[in-house]
Design a protein around this motif. Structure first.
Motif, PDB file in Angstrom:
ATOM      1  N   VAL A 169       7.239  -6.729   7.841  1.00 44.05           N
ATOM      2  CA  VAL A 169       6.574  -5.703   7.233  1.00 44.05           C
ATOM      3  C   VAL A 169       8.104  -4.717   6.662  1.00 44.05           C
ATOM      4  N   THR A 170       8.067  -4.544   5.239  1.00 41.65           N
ATOM      5  CA  THR A 170       9.148  -3.612   4.733  1.00 41.65           C
ATOM      6  C   THR A 170       8.284  -2.323   3.997  1.00 41.65           C
ATOM      7  N   GLY A 171       9.053  -1.594   4.001  1.00 38.82           N
ATOM      8  CA  GLY A 171       8.712  -0.263   3.216  1.00 38.82           C
ATOM      9  C   GLY A 171       9.341   0.903   3.126  1.00 38.82           C
ATOM     10  N   ALA A 172       8.917   1.961   3.171  1.00 34.87           N
ATOM     11  CA  ALA A 172       9.621   3.345   3.285  1.00 34.87           C
ATOM     12  C   ALA A 172       8.653   4.420   3.828  1.00 34.87           C
ATOM     13  N   LEU A 173       9.348   5.201   4.533  1.00 33.41           N
ATOM     14  CA  LEU A 173       8.670   6.354   5.228  1.00 33.41           C
ATOM     15  C   LEU A 173       9.230   7.789   4.900  1.00 33.41           C
ATOM     16  N   LEU A 174       8.555   8.620   4.303  1.00 33.26           N
ATOM     17  CA  LEU A 174       8.662  10.148   3.911  1.00 33.26           C
ATOM     18  C   LEU A 174       8.301  11.032   4.665  1.00 33.26           C
ATOM     19  N   TYR A 175       8.581  11.912   5.118  1.00 34.30           N
ATOM     20  CA  TYR A 175       8.009  13.170   5.780  1.00 34.30           C
ATOM     21  C   TYR A 175       8.539  14.443   5.244  1.00 34.30           C
ATOM     22  N   ARG A 176       7.791  15.384   4.820  1.00 34.17           N
ATOM     23  CA  ARG A 176       8.001  16.802   4.472  1.00 34.17           C
ATOM     24  C   ARG A 176       6.941  17.770   4.816  1.00 34.17           C
ATOM     25  N   SER A 177       7.214  18.742   5.220  1.00 38.17           N
ATOM     26  CA  SER A 177       6.285  20.113   5.462  1.00 38.17           C
ATOM     27  C   SER A 177       4.970  19.356   6.240  1.00 38.17           C
ATOM     28  N   GLY A 178       5.130  18.582   7.198  1.00 32.20           N
ATOM     29  CA  GLY A 178       3.731  18.172   7.761  1.00 32.20           C
ATOM     30  C   GLY A 178       3.059  16.948   7.044  1.00 32.20           C
ATOM     31  N   THR A 179       3.601  16.455   6.027  1.00 30.77           N
ATOM     32  CA  THR A 179       2.886  15.385   5.190  1.00 30.77           C
ATOM     33  C   THR A 179       3.797  14.085   5.231  1.00 30.77           C
ATOM     34  N   PHE A 180       2.922  13.084   5.727  1.00 33.19           N
ATOM     35  CA  PHE A 180       3.906  11.737   5.788  1.00 33.19           C
ATOM     36  C   PHE A 180       3.366  11.048   4.262  1.00 33.19           C
ATOM     37  N   LEU A 181       4.344  10.356   3.830  1.00 31.25           N
ATOM     38  CA  LEU A 181       4.079   9.292   2.562  1.00 31.25           C
ATOM     39  C   LEU A 181       4.582   8.051   3.217  1.00 31.25           C
ATOM     40  N   GLN A 182       3.839   6.915   2.908  1.00 29.99           N
ATOM     41  CA  GLN A 182       4.548   5.749   3.724  1.00 29.99           C
ATOM     42  C   GLN A 182       4.225   4.603   2.440  1.00 29.99           C
TER      43      GLN A 182
ATOM     44  N   ILE B  73       1.061  -1.277  -0.139  1.00 25.73           N
ATOM     45  CA  ILE B  73      -0.077  -0.176   0.052  1.00 25.73           C
ATOM     46  C   ILE B  73       1.036   1.465  -0.126  1.00 25.73           C
ATOM     47  N   VAL B  74       0.370   2.293  -0.574  1.00 22.70           N
ATOM     48  CA  VAL B  74       0.876   3.543  -0.455  1.00 22.70           C
ATOM     49  C   VAL B  74      -0.258   4.415   0.178  1.00 22.70           C
ATOM     50  N   TYR B  75       0.317   5.404   1.302  1.00 15.80           N
ATOM     51  CA  TYR B  75      -0.824   6.303   1.704  1.00 15.80           C
ATOM     52  C   TYR B  75       0.081   7.368   2.027  1.00 15.80           C
ATOM     53  N   THR B  76      -0.670   8.693   2.312  1.00 20.87           N
ATOM     54  CA  THR B  76      -0.415   9.784   2.879  1.00 20.87           C
ATOM     55  C   THR B  76      -1.250  10.258   4.023  1.00 20.87           C
ATOM     56  N   SER B  77      -0.740  11.104   4.764  1.00 15.54           N
ATOM     57  CA  SER B  77      -1.409  11.791   6.031  1.00 15.54           C
ATOM     58  C   SER B  77      -0.896  12.973   6.325  1.00 15.54           C
ATOM     59  N   GLN B  78      -1.549  13.591   7.012  1.00  9.75           N
ATOM     60  CA  GLN B  78      -1.193  14.922   7.543  1.00  9.75           C
ATOM     61  C   GLN B  78      -0.686  15.067   9.217  1.00  9.75           C
ATOM     62  N   ALA B  79       0.297  15.577   9.402  1.00 12.14           N
ATOM     63  CA  ALA B  79       0.574  15.322  10.991  1.00 12.14           C
ATOM     64  C   ALA B  79      -0.249  16.313  11.724  1.00 12.14           C
ATOM     65  N   THR B  80      -0.408  15.939  12.850  1.00 14.24           N
ATOM     66  CA  THR B  80      -1.435  16.754  13.645  1.00 14.24           C
ATOM     67  C   THR B  80      -0.558  17.744  14.724  1.00 14.24           C
ATOM     68  N   GLU B  81       0.903  17.748  14.566  1.00 18.58           N
ATOM     69  CA  GLU B  81       1.608  18.419  15.341  1.00 18.58           C
ATOM     70  C   GLU B  81       2.873  18.513  14.621  1.00 18.58           C
ATOM     71  N   GLN B  82       3.653  19.838  15.197  1.00 20.07           N
ATOM     72  CA  GLN B  82       4.978  20.079  14.533  1.00 20.07           C
ATOM     73  C   GLN B  82       5.940  18.974  14.980  1.00 20.07           C
ATOM     74  N   PHE B  83       6.573  18.260  14.147  1.00 21.45           N
ATOM     75  CA  PHE B  83       7.559  17.284  14.374  1.00 21.45           C
ATOM     76  C   PHE B  83       8.982  18.065  14.010  1.00 21.45           C
ATOM     77  N   THR B  84       9.860  17.739  15.006  1.00 24.71           N
ATOM     78  CA  THR B  84      11.527  17.891  14.951  1.00 24.71           C
ATOM     79  C   THR B  84      12.032  16.921  13.936  1.00 24.71           C
ATOM     80  N   PRO B  85      13.096  17.160  13.492  1.00 24.00           N
ATOM     81  CA  PRO B  85      14.135  16.169  12.880  1.00 24.00           C
ATOM     82  C   PRO B  85      14.291  14.969  13.922  1.00 24.00           C
ATOM     83  N   ASN B  86      14.491  15.248  14.985  1.00 24.32           N
ATOM     84  CA  ASN B  86      14.585  14.280  16.071  1.00 24.32           C
ATOM     85  C   ASN B  86      13.263  13.407  16.331  1.00 24.32           C
TER      86      ASN B  86
END
Length: 89
Positions: free
Chosen positions: A35-48, A4-17
């Motif tokens: 389970v394997t895959g990839a997780l990306l995050y940019r400007s409040g958006t997740f794509l996994q 699967i591929v999905y996107t979602s929006q962060a509900t809070e500000q996340f730091t790099p840590n």
């Protein structure tokens, strides 16, 4: 195997840590359930991208949808494959 591929929006500000901690936790948990895959995050958006046994992926998606750290879960694509594409994740 299902993926699967999905996107979602962060509900809070996340730091790099914060993102690093999410990544490490997801990586450990996903290794334990095959389970394997990839997780990306940019400007409040997740794509996994997640791939694994269908029942495992379906259960994991249910957990992810309920995670309060993000909202607006959108399933972009799902399908089947003969072998994983992200074995090194």
């Amino acid at each position: 195997m299902k993926y699967i591929v999905y996107t979602s929006q962060a509900t809070e500000q996340f730091t790099p840590n914060d993102i690093a901690q999410i990544f490490l936790s997801a990586r450990s948990n996903n290794q334990n359930i095959g389970v394997t895959g990839a997780l990306l995050y940019r400007s409040g958006t997740f794509l996994q991208i997640l791939e694994g046994i269908e029942e495992t992926i379906d259960a994991l998606v249910s957990e992810i949808r309920d995670d309060p750290r993000h909202s607006d879960f959108r399933l972009i694509f799902e399908g089947t494959a003969y072998e994983p594409a992200f074995t090194g994740w």
